[in-house]
Design an enzyme around this catalytic site. Structure first.
Site, PDB file in Angstrom:
ATOM      1  N   ASP A  32      21.286  12.435  65.469  1.00  0.00           N
ATOM      2  CA  ASP A  32      22.490  13.221  65.753  1.00  0.00           C
ATOM      3  C   ASP A  32      22.250  14.722  65.545  1.00  0.00           C
ATOM      4  O   ASP A  32      21.481  15.117  64.668  1.00  0.00           O
ATOM      5  CB  ASP A  32      23.634  12.730  64.845  1.00  0.00           C
ATOM      6  CG  ASP A  32      24.986  13.177  65.353  1.00  0.00           C
ATOM      7  OD1 ASP A  32      25.099  13.544  66.540  1.00  0.00           O
ATOM      8  OD2 ASP A  32      25.958  13.148  64.562  1.00  0.00           O
ATOM      9  N   ARG A  36      24.572  20.614  68.572  1.00  0.00           N
ATOM     10  CA  ARG A  36      24.715  21.738  67.635  1.00  0.00           C
ATOM     11  C   ARG A  36      23.433  22.562  67.554  1.00  0.00           C
ATOM     12  O   ARG A  36      23.468  23.774  67.429  1.00  0.00           O
ATOM     13  CB  ARG A  36      25.102  21.207  66.241  1.00  0.00           C
ATOM     14  CG  ARG A  36      26.589  20.932  66.121  1.00  0.00           C
ATOM     15  CD  ARG A  36      26.889  20.049  64.930  1.00  0.00           C
ATOM     16  NE  ARG A  36      26.583  18.653  65.218  1.00  0.00           N
ATOM     17  CZ  ARG A  36      26.501  17.703  64.299  1.00  0.00           C
ATOM     18  NH1 ARG A  36      26.662  18.001  63.038  1.00  0.00           N
ATOM     19  NH2 ARG A  36      26.259  16.458  64.659  1.00  0.00           N
ATOM     20  N   TRP A  37      22.294  21.889  67.639  1.00  0.00           N
ATOM     21  CA  TRP A  37      21.007  22.591  67.605  1.00  0.00           C
ATOM     22  C   TRP A  37      20.945  23.591  68.764  1.00  0.00           C
ATOM     23  O   TRP A  37      20.534  24.739  68.595  1.00  0.00           O
ATOM     24  CB  TRP A  37      19.872  21.573  67.703  1.00  0.00           C
ATOM     25  CG  TRP A  37      18.486  22.153  67.580  1.00  0.00           C
ATOM     26  CD1 TRP A  37      17.760  22.303  66.439  1.00  0.00           C
ATOM     27  CD2 TRP A  37      17.673  22.657  68.657  1.00  0.00           C
ATOM     28  NE1 TRP A  37      16.538  22.870  66.728  1.00  0.00           N
ATOM     29  CE2 TRP A  37      16.463  23.102  68.078  1.00  0.00           C
ATOM     30  CE3 TRP A  37      17.838  22.776  70.029  1.00  0.00           C
ATOM     31  CZ2 TRP A  37      15.426  23.644  68.846  1.00  0.00           C
ATOM     32  CZ3 TRP A  37      16.823  23.333  70.790  1.00  0.00           C
ATOM     33  CH2 TRP A  37      15.628  23.753  70.195  1.00  0.00           C
ATOM     34  N   ARG A  45      23.783  22.223  75.831  1.00  0.00           N
ATOM     35  CA  ARG A  45      23.572  21.016  75.020  1.00  0.00           C
ATOM     36  C   ARG A  45      22.324  20.238  75.458  1.00  0.00           C
ATOM     37  O   ARG A  45      21.589  19.706  74.636  1.00  0.00           O
ATOM     38  CB  ARG A  45      24.803  20.093  75.099  1.00  0.00           C
ATOM     39  CG  ARG A  45      26.052  20.673  74.452  1.00  0.00           C
ATOM     40  CD  ARG A  45      27.237  19.709  74.615  1.00  0.00           C
ATOM     41  NE  ARG A  45      26.931  18.393  74.091  1.00  0.00           N
ATOM     42  CZ  ARG A  45      27.063  18.051  72.806  1.00  0.00           C
ATOM     43  NH1 ARG A  45      27.530  18.916  71.924  1.00  0.00           N
ATOM     44  NH2 ARG A  45      26.753  16.833  72.405  1.00  0.00           N
ATOM     45  N   HIS A  49      19.079  18.092  73.687  1.00  0.00           N
ATOM     46  CA  HIS A  49      18.620  16.714  73.951  1.00  0.00           C
ATOM     47  C   HIS A  49      17.131  16.711  74.310  1.00  0.00           C
ATOM     48  O   HIS A  49      16.378  15.841  73.893  1.00  0.00           O
ATOM     49  CB  HIS A  49      19.433  16.082  75.084  1.00  0.00           C
ATOM     50  CG  HIS A  49      20.886  15.898  74.745  1.00  0.00           C
ATOM     51  ND1 HIS A  49      21.304  15.347  73.564  1.00  0.00           N
ATOM     52  CD2 HIS A  49      22.022  16.194  75.437  1.00  0.00           C
ATOM     53  CE1 HIS A  49      22.641  15.314  73.538  1.00  0.00           C
ATOM     54  NE2 HIS A  49      23.092  15.816  74.654  1.00  0.00           N
ATOM     55  N   GLU A  79      30.468   4.627  73.226  1.00  0.00           N
ATOM     56  CA  GLU A  79      31.489   5.687  73.238  1.00  0.00           C
ATOM     57  C   GLU A  79      30.976   6.974  73.900  1.00  0.00           C
ATOM     58  O   GLU A  79      31.765   7.855  74.229  1.00  0.00           O
ATOM     59  CB  GLU A  79      31.942   6.008  71.808  1.00  0.00           C
ATOM     60  CG  GLU A  79      32.815   4.932  71.180  1.00  0.00           C
ATOM     61  CD  GLU A  79      32.036   3.703  70.740  1.00  0.00           C
ATOM     62  OE1 GLU A  79      30.876   3.856  70.313  1.00  0.00           O
ATOM     63  OE2 GLU A  79      32.566   2.584  70.857  1.00  0.00           O
ATOM     64  N   LEU A 143       4.000  -1.676  66.620  1.00  0.00           N
ATOM     65  CA  LEU A 143       5.337  -1.154  66.318  1.00  0.00           C
ATOM     66  C   LEU A 143       6.356  -1.629  67.362  1.00  0.00           C
ATOM     67  O   LEU A 143       6.135  -1.518  68.562  1.00  0.00           O
ATOM     68  CB  LEU A 143       5.276   0.384  66.311  1.00  0.00           C
ATOM     69  CG  LEU A 143       6.605   1.138  66.236  1.00  0.00           C
ATOM     70  CD1 LEU A 143       7.318   0.902  64.913  1.00  0.00           C
ATOM     71  CD2 LEU A 143       6.370   2.636  66.437  1.00  0.00           C
ATOM     72  N   ARG A 206      28.854   9.060  58.737  1.00  0.00           N
ATOM     73  CA  ARG A 206      29.496   7.881  59.324  1.00  0.00           C
ATOM     74  C   ARG A 206      28.482   7.083  60.130  1.00  0.00           C
ATOM     75  O   ARG A 206      27.383   7.546  60.419  1.00  0.00           O
ATOM     76  CB  ARG A 206      30.711   8.272  60.170  1.00  0.00           C
ATOM     77  CG  ARG A 206      30.417   9.248  61.288  1.00  0.00           C
ATOM     78  CD  ARG A 206      31.652   9.548  62.145  1.00  0.00           C
ATOM     79  NE  ARG A 206      31.368  10.649  63.043  1.00  0.00           N
ATOM     80  CZ  ARG A 206      31.677  11.922  62.812  1.00  0.00           C
ATOM     81  NH1 ARG A 206      32.310  12.245  61.710  1.00  0.00           N
ATOM     82  NH2 ARG A 206      31.346  12.867  63.679  1.00  0.00           N
ATOM     83  N   SER A 208      29.357   5.472  63.164  1.00  0.00           N
ATOM     84  CA  SER A 208      29.619   5.624  64.604  1.00  0.00           C
ATOM     85  C   SER A 208      29.273   4.368  65.411  1.00  0.00           C
ATOM     86  O   SER A 208      28.645   4.460  66.467  1.00  0.00           O
ATOM     87  CB  SER A 208      28.879   6.846  65.169  1.00  0.00           C
ATOM     88  OG  SER A 208      29.295   8.023  64.511  1.00  0.00           O
ATOM     89  N   GLU A 219      19.861   0.441  53.117  1.00  0.00           N
ATOM     90  CA  GLU A 219      19.989   1.694  52.354  1.00  0.00           C
ATOM     91  C   GLU A 219      20.258   2.835  53.332  1.00  0.00           C
ATOM     92  O   GLU A 219      19.547   2.990  54.331  1.00  0.00           O
ATOM     93  CB  GLU A 219      18.699   1.978  51.566  1.00  0.00           C
ATOM     94  CG  GLU A 219      18.398   0.947  50.499  1.00  0.00           C
ATOM     95  CD  GLU A 219      19.471   0.878  49.411  1.00  0.00           C
ATOM     96  OE1 GLU A 219      20.085   1.914  49.103  1.00  0.00           O
ATOM     97  OE2 GLU A 219      19.684  -0.229  48.882  1.00  0.00           O
TER      98      GLU A 219
HETATM   99  C1  IPE Z   1      26.150   8.642  67.520  1.00  0.00           C
HETATM  100  O1  IPE Z   1      26.337  10.012  67.592  1.00  0.00           O
HETATM  101  C2  IPE Z   1      25.506   8.122  68.777  1.00  0.00           C
HETATM  102  C3  IPE Z   1      24.121   8.521  69.013  1.00  0.00           C
HETATM  103  C4  IPE Z   1      23.368   9.222  68.216  1.00  0.00           C
HETATM  104  C5  IPE Z   1      23.553   8.012  70.233  1.00  0.00           C
HETATM  105  P1  IPE Z   1      27.676  10.663  68.144  1.00  0.00           P
HETATM  106  O2  IPE Z   1      27.470  12.131  68.095  1.00  0.00           O
HETATM  107  O3  IPE Z   1      28.046  10.069  69.440  1.00  0.00           O
HETATM  108  O4  IPE Z   1      28.749  10.186  67.059  1.00  0.00           O
HETATM  109  P2  IPE Z   1      30.136  10.832  66.601  1.00  0.00           P
HETATM  110  O5  IPE Z   1      30.964  11.040  67.831  1.00  0.00           O
HETATM  111  O6  IPE Z   1      29.830  12.115  65.925  1.00  0.00           O
HETATM  112  O7  IPE Z   1      30.717   9.840  65.648  1.00  0.00           O
HETATM  113  C1  IPE Z   2      22.918  13.129  69.447  1.00  0.00           C
HETATM  114  O1  IPE Z   2      23.244  14.467  69.486  1.00  0.00           O
HETATM  115  C2  IPE Z   2      22.443  12.617  70.777  1.00  0.00           C
HETATM  116  C3  IPE Z   2      23.372  11.681  71.445  1.00  0.00           C
HETATM  117  C4  IPE Z   2      24.552  11.319  71.041  1.00  0.00           C
HETATM  118  C5  IPE Z   2      22.898  11.119  72.694  1.00  0.00           C
HETATM  119  P1  IPE Z   2      24.703  14.934  69.900  1.00  0.00           P
HETATM  120  O2  IPE Z   2      24.745  15.137  71.359  1.00  0.00           O
HETATM  121  O3  IPE Z   2      25.737  14.005  69.371  1.00  0.00           O
HETATM  122  O4  IPE Z   2      24.785  16.333  69.159  1.00  0.00           O
HETATM  123  P2  IPE Z   2      26.021  16.924  68.370  1.00  0.00           P
HETATM  124  O5  IPE Z   2      26.443  15.899  67.363  1.00  0.00           O
HETATM  125  O6  IPE Z   2      27.097  17.190  69.382  1.00  0.00           O
HETATM  126  O7  IPE Z   2      25.500  18.162  67.735  1.00  0.00           O
HETATM  127 MG    MG Z   3      26.784  13.921  67.652  1.00  0.00          MG
END
Ligand code: IPE
Ligand code: IPE
Ligand code: MG
Length: 261
Positions: A32, A36-37, A45, A49, A79, A143, A206, A208, A219
């Site tokens: 996750d 934001r990065w 965004r 990725h 989601e 793996l 969380r 998610s 853990e």
């Molecule tokens: C969880 O991250 C799903 C993945 C990393 C693929 P999200 O960014 O979708 O989760 P929420 O919305 O912050 O809970």
């Molecule tokens: C996780 O990064 C990647 C996926 C959910 C596919 P996010 O896209 O959720 O990045 P943030 O949480 O918005 O920073």
């Molecule tokens: Mg996210």
């Protein structure tokens, strides 16, 4: 140069520490913080990725070198379809690009690729590319990489319940045979051990809708919010494993005979 040298020394020390204790057999990761990065750098965004894929490459390599048996990564949740179509498409394209680029090398390293989740929601070309990777690596014994794609923990449990109901209805199963072990065999993670360690980057505390059934006694390690997925490097990974190794897993019991009174 000197700084790098110091970091290398520190990483070598951490690596030594990690190798001195039992490793997690199964590591699951909620990758996750890509968005934001990118935002922090004034980028789109998708640039986050893209960088996240590079991190994934490194983490797979390190996991393989450490001898971890199962690595389960959350790539796209049930989601995540709520995101703008352009981001969803970009994520899917990145996945296909990644498979096209990496599968041969992963195969040569004896890596086995499995998918957790329902692929039917993806375009045919994408499904074909994924199936090709799964088939090519299906006999490998190194793996195991589980890519959770269009995956939801609740969807996993509901699908299992549905398939159990079908087997009972068709007289292939008696309701009395249903126990926790049997139930787990109907999940996408059938015949795999439950995760020992679940890591989530970016400081979100969380789950998610990730592996809900499978993480009953896993853990959990949450990185601080300044470690977004593209920042998750060897050092951060080793630190998470060390945190896991310092935990006492009791599974509802008590520690040792010394604790008995
Ligand atoms: C969880 O991250 C799903 C993945 C990393 C693929 P999200 O960014 O979708 O989760 P929420 O919305 O912050 O809970
Ligand atoms: C996780 O990064 C990647 C996926 C959910 C596919 P996010 O896209 O959720 O990045 P943030 O949480 O918005 O920073
Ligand atoms: Mg996210």
């Amino acid at each position: 140069m000197l700084l790098n040298g110091n970091n290398n020394d520190k990483n070598a020390q951490l690596m030594k520490l990690v190798k001195s204790k039992p490793l997690p057999v199964h590591v699951a990761i909620i990758m996750d913080g890509n968005g934001r990065w990118a935002k922090k750098r004034g980028l789109q965004r998708i640039a986050g990725h893209r960088q996240g894929v590079e991190t994934l490459r490194d983490i797979i390599k390190i996991s393989d070198e450490l001898g971890i048996k199962y690595l389960t990564i959350f790539a796209f949740s049930t989601e995540n379809w709520k995101r703008p179509v352009s981001e969803v498409n970009a994520l899917i394209n990145l996945l296909v690009e990644y498979l096209r680029r990496e599968v041969k090398e992963l195969h040569s390293k004896n890596v086995k690729i499995n998918i957790l989740g329902c692929l039917k929601a993806f375009p045919d070309t994408v499904q074909r590319e994924i199936k090709k990777a799964v088939e090519l690596t299906s006999k490998n014994s190194g793996l195991n990489i589980n890519i959770a794609l269009n995956y939801g923990g609740r969807a996993d449990i509901v699908r299992a319940a549905k398939n159990i109901a079908k087997d009972v209805y068709n007289n292939n199963l008696s309701p009395d045979d249903i126990d926790e072990e049997l139930f787990s065999k109907y999940l996408y993670t059938a015949h795999m051990p439950d995760p020992d360690l679940l890591i989530r980057t970016s400081g979100e505390f969380r789950i998610s809708n990730f592996l809900l059934y499978q993480i009953a006694y896993t853990e959990l390690v949450f990185t601080p919010s300044d470690i977004l997925w593209p920042d998750f490097d060897l050092r951060a990974y080793l630190k998470a494993i060390i945190e896991y190794q310092n935990r006492q897993r009791r599974y509802g019991g008590i520690n040792s005979r010394e604790d008995e009174t």
